[in-house]
Motif scaffolding. Structure first.
Motif, PDB file in Angstrom:
ATOM      1  N   GLY A   9       0.007  90.250  12.232  1.00  0.00           N
ATOM      2  CA  GLY A   9       1.175  90.385  11.380  1.00  0.00           C
ATOM      3  C   GLY A   9       1.465  89.192  10.482  1.00  0.00           C
ATOM      4  O   GLY A   9       2.420  89.213   9.714  1.00  0.00           O
ATOM      5  N   LYS A  10       0.667  88.148  10.548  1.00  0.00           N
ATOM      6  CA  LYS A  10       0.871  86.956   9.717  1.00  0.00           C
ATOM      7  C   LYS A  10      -0.156  86.959   8.586  1.00  0.00           C
ATOM      8  O   LYS A  10      -1.340  87.144   8.809  1.00  0.00           O
ATOM      9  CB  LYS A  10       0.717  85.692  10.554  1.00  0.00           C
ATOM     10  CG  LYS A  10       1.136  84.430   9.825  1.00  0.00           C
ATOM     11  CD  LYS A  10       1.253  83.301  10.829  1.00  0.00           C
ATOM     12  CE  LYS A  10       2.222  82.261  10.434  1.00  0.00           C
ATOM     13  NZ  LYS A  10       3.595  82.496  10.417  1.00  0.00           N
ATOM     14  N   GLN A  11       0.326  86.771   7.341  1.00  0.00           N
ATOM     15  CA  GLN A  11      -0.562  86.786   6.174  1.00  0.00           C
ATOM     16  C   GLN A  11      -1.082  85.384   5.888  1.00  0.00           C
ATOM     17  O   GLN A  11      -0.339  84.401   5.937  1.00  0.00           O
ATOM     18  CB  GLN A  11       0.163  87.320   4.941  1.00  0.00           C
ATOM     19  CG  GLN A  11      -0.762  87.451   3.741  1.00  0.00           C
ATOM     20  CD  GLN A  11      -0.078  88.048   2.531  1.00  0.00           C
ATOM     21  OE1 GLN A  11       1.104  88.293   2.500  1.00  0.00           O
ATOM     22  NE2 GLN A  11      -0.873  88.295   1.492  1.00  0.00           N
ATOM     23  N   TYR A  12      -2.378  85.329   5.575  1.00  0.00           N
ATOM     24  CA  TYR A  12      -3.046  84.074   5.234  1.00  0.00           C
ATOM     25  C   TYR A  12      -3.665  84.215   3.847  1.00  0.00           C
ATOM     26  O   TYR A  12      -4.056  85.307   3.424  1.00  0.00           O
ATOM     27  CB  TYR A  12      -4.169  83.762   6.228  1.00  0.00           C
ATOM     28  CG  TYR A  12      -3.691  83.496   7.630  1.00  0.00           C
ATOM     29  CD1 TYR A  12      -3.513  82.192   8.071  1.00  0.00           C
ATOM     30  CD2 TYR A  12      -3.423  84.537   8.503  1.00  0.00           C
ATOM     31  CE1 TYR A  12      -3.075  81.938   9.363  1.00  0.00           C
ATOM     32  CE2 TYR A  12      -2.985  84.297   9.789  1.00  0.00           C
ATOM     33  CZ  TYR A  12      -2.817  82.992  10.217  1.00  0.00           C
ATOM     34  OH  TYR A  12      -2.385  82.752  11.487  1.00  0.00           O
ATOM     35  N   VAL A  13      -3.783  83.075   3.167  1.00  0.00           N
ATOM     36  CA  VAL A  13      -4.552  82.976   1.920  1.00  0.00           C
ATOM     37  C   VAL A  13      -5.598  81.914   2.173  1.00  0.00           C
ATOM     38  O   VAL A  13      -5.287  80.825   2.678  1.00  0.00           O
ATOM     39  CB  VAL A  13      -3.649  82.604   0.726  1.00  0.00           C
ATOM     40  CG1 VAL A  13      -4.488  82.298  -0.502  1.00  0.00           C
ATOM     41  CG2 VAL A  13      -2.675  83.725   0.434  1.00  0.00           C
ATOM     42  N   VAL A  14      -6.834  82.210   1.834  1.00  0.00           N
ATOM     43  CA  VAL A  14      -7.934  81.277   2.064  1.00  0.00           C
ATOM     44  C   VAL A  14      -8.703  81.075   0.754  1.00  0.00           C
ATOM     45  O   VAL A  14      -8.797  81.992  -0.065  1.00  0.00           O
ATOM     46  CB  VAL A  14      -8.866  81.802   3.194  1.00  0.00           C
ATOM     47  CG1 VAL A  14      -9.539  83.101   2.803  1.00  0.00           C
ATOM     48  CG2 VAL A  14      -9.892  80.754   3.591  1.00  0.00           C
ATOM     49  N   VAL A  15      -9.221  79.860   0.569  1.00  0.00           N
ATOM     50  CA  VAL A  15      -9.981  79.558  -0.635  1.00  0.00           C
ATOM     51  C   VAL A  15     -10.976  78.435  -0.327  1.00  0.00           C
ATOM     52  O   VAL A  15     -10.740  77.607   0.549  1.00  0.00           O
ATOM     53  CB  VAL A  15      -9.044  79.165  -1.808  1.00  0.00           C
ATOM     54  CG1 VAL A  15      -8.410  77.801  -1.598  1.00  0.00           C
ATOM     55  CG2 VAL A  15      -9.763  79.242  -3.145  1.00  0.00           C
ATOM     56  N   GLY A  16     -12.080  78.443  -1.051  1.00  0.00           N
ATOM     57  CA  GLY A  16     -13.054  77.370  -0.929  1.00  0.00           C
ATOM     58  C   GLY A  16     -12.805  76.296  -1.976  1.00  0.00           C
ATOM     59  O   GLY A  16     -12.449  76.592  -3.117  1.00  0.00           O
ATOM     60  N   ALA A  17     -12.962  75.043  -1.581  1.00  0.00           N
ATOM     61  CA  ALA A  17     -12.875  73.912  -2.513  1.00  0.00           C
ATOM     62  C   ALA A  17     -14.247  73.240  -2.506  1.00  0.00           C
ATOM     63  O   ALA A  17     -14.512  72.352  -1.705  1.00  0.00           O
ATOM     64  CB  ALA A  17     -11.777  72.944  -2.095  1.00  0.00           C
ATOM     65  N   GLY A  18     -15.105  73.715  -3.398  1.00  0.00           N
ATOM     66  CA  GLY A  18     -16.472  73.214  -3.433  1.00  0.00           C
ATOM     67  C   GLY A  18     -16.899  72.701  -4.785  1.00  0.00           C
ATOM     68  O   GLY A  18     -18.017  72.233  -4.964  1.00  0.00           O
ATOM     69  N   GLY A  19     -16.010  72.814  -5.785  1.00  0.00           N
ATOM     70  CA  GLY A  19     -16.351  72.341  -7.125  1.00  0.00           C
ATOM     71  C   GLY A  19     -17.213  73.330  -7.872  1.00  0.00           C
ATOM     72  O   GLY A  19     -17.369  74.484  -7.477  1.00  0.00           O
ATOM     73  N   ASN A  20     -17.783  72.856  -8.958  1.00  0.00           N
ATOM     74  CA  ASN A  20     -18.608  73.704  -9.812  1.00  0.00           C
ATOM     75  C   ASN A  20     -19.576  72.824 -10.584  1.00  0.00           C
ATOM     76  O   ASN A  20     -19.145  71.935 -11.316  1.00  0.00           O
ATOM     77  CB  ASN A  20     -17.703  74.492 -10.768  1.00  0.00           C
ATOM     78  CG  ASN A  20     -18.463  75.447 -11.640  1.00  0.00           C
ATOM     79  OD1 ASN A  20     -19.114  75.039 -12.595  1.00  0.00           O
ATOM     80  ND2 ASN A  20     -18.392  76.723 -11.326  1.00  0.00           N
ATOM     81  N   THR A  21     -20.867  73.071 -10.413  1.00  0.00           N
ATOM     82  CA  THR A  21     -21.855  72.236 -11.111  1.00  0.00           C
ATOM     83  C   THR A  21     -21.941  72.578 -12.589  1.00  0.00           C
ATOM     84  O   THR A  21     -22.194  71.702 -13.412  1.00  0.00           O
ATOM     85  CB  THR A  21     -23.252  72.376 -10.478  1.00  0.00           C
ATOM     86  OG1 THR A  21     -23.644  73.746 -10.502  1.00  0.00           O
ATOM     87  CG2 THR A  21     -23.241  71.868  -9.053  1.00  0.00           C
ATOM     88  N   GLN A  22     -21.714  73.833 -12.951  1.00  0.00           N
ATOM     89  CA  GLN A  22     -21.821  74.251 -14.343  1.00  0.00           C
ATOM     90  C   GLN A  22     -20.786  73.552 -15.217  1.00  0.00           C
ATOM     91  O   GLN A  22     -21.049  73.195 -16.352  1.00  0.00           O
ATOM     92  CB  GLN A  22     -21.670  75.767 -14.441  1.00  0.00           C
ATOM     93  CG  GLN A  22     -22.081  76.328 -15.764  1.00  0.00           C
ATOM     94  CD  GLN A  22     -22.264  77.833 -15.680  1.00  0.00           C
ATOM     95  OE1 GLN A  22     -22.474  78.397 -14.610  1.00  0.00           O
ATOM     96  NE2 GLN A  22     -22.198  78.486 -16.799  1.00  0.00           N
ATOM     97  N   LEU A  23     -19.577  73.360 -14.689  1.00  0.00           N
ATOM     98  CA  LEU A  23     -18.518  72.674 -15.430  1.00  0.00           C
ATOM     99  C   LEU A  23     -18.332  71.239 -14.944  1.00  0.00           C
ATOM    100  O   LEU A  23     -17.433  70.546 -15.388  1.00  0.00           O
ATOM    101  CB  LEU A  23     -17.197  73.439 -15.309  1.00  0.00           C
ATOM    102  CG  LEU A  23     -17.203  74.842 -15.903  1.00  0.00           C
ATOM    103  CD1 LEU A  23     -15.869  75.524 -15.676  1.00  0.00           C
ATOM    104  CD2 LEU A  23     -17.543  74.822 -17.379  1.00  0.00           C
ATOM    105  N   ASP A  24     -19.159  70.812 -14.017  1.00  0.00           N
ATOM    106  CA  ASP A  24     -19.157  69.453 -13.468  1.00  0.00           C
ATOM    107  C   ASP A  24     -17.818  69.070 -12.845  1.00  0.00           C
ATOM    108  O   ASP A  24     -17.319  67.967 -13.048  1.00  0.00           O
ATOM    109  CB  ASP A  24     -19.576  68.421 -14.525  1.00  0.00           C
ATOM    110  CG  ASP A  24     -20.008  67.101 -13.885  1.00  0.00           C
ATOM    111  OD1 ASP A  24     -20.441  67.117 -12.720  1.00  0.00           O
ATOM    112  OD2 ASP A  24     -19.861  66.046 -14.538  1.00  0.00           O
TER     113      ASP A  24
END
Length: 164
Positions: free
Chosen positions: A136-151
């Protein structure tokens, strides 16, 4: 060339809020030139016969845009200092989540675009956020890994937040 070789909205998935009739997208504006370069075909790898290069004297930026999908008109837009790439998430509770290359992960009001909350992840938040529920508890998850294409600064974190 505009919006640049990395595309305006072509890499990042959109999100929608059906009760508001809105679609949300993150965009990038990255003026570039294409230069023809003589190089041998690299056998099975991407070969463009040249290179796309950012125009250093031109401003680069991004934005988060809400479009009314019944009229095609922009409802609201928030400009960001860096080109946006990764994705966006809309929740039924009226929140929109997205991240930036500078490490900012934020929640916006889905109806107005007002910033409601932000978190500094320490690396580019260039992945689409996702949401799930446990007991019953809502979570938001995301990766923080950067981006090589935009450096954008690289990292290797998966970060989860609860929504109260």
């Amino acid at each position: 060339m505009l919006p640049g070789a990395n595309g305006g909205v072509e890499w990042s998935p959109i999100a929608t809020t059906p009760r508001a009739g809105l679609a949300y997208a993150i965009n990038l504006h990255q003026p570039m030139n294409y230069f023809v370069e003589n190089a041998a075909y690299p056998g099975g790898k991407l070969w463009l016969g040249g290179a796309f290069k950012v125009i250093g004297t031109e401003e680069q930026w991004g934005n988060v845009t809400a479009v009314d999908y019944n009229t095609g008109k922009i409802r609201w837009q928030v400009k960001t200092a860096q080109p946006m790439i990764g994705g966006i998430l809309a929740t039924a509770g009226g929140l929109v989540f997205t991240g930036e290359g500078n490490g900012t992960f934020e929640a916006l009001d889905s109806f107005t675009g007002a910033k409601l909350w932000s978190f500094q992840a320490g690396a580019g938040v260039n992945a689409p956020p996702s949401s799930y529920t446990v007991d019953g508890k809502q979570y938001v998850v995301v990766g923080a890994g950067g981006n090589t294409q935009l450096d954008y600064k690289r990292g290797n974190s998966i970060i989860a937040f609860t929504i109260d």
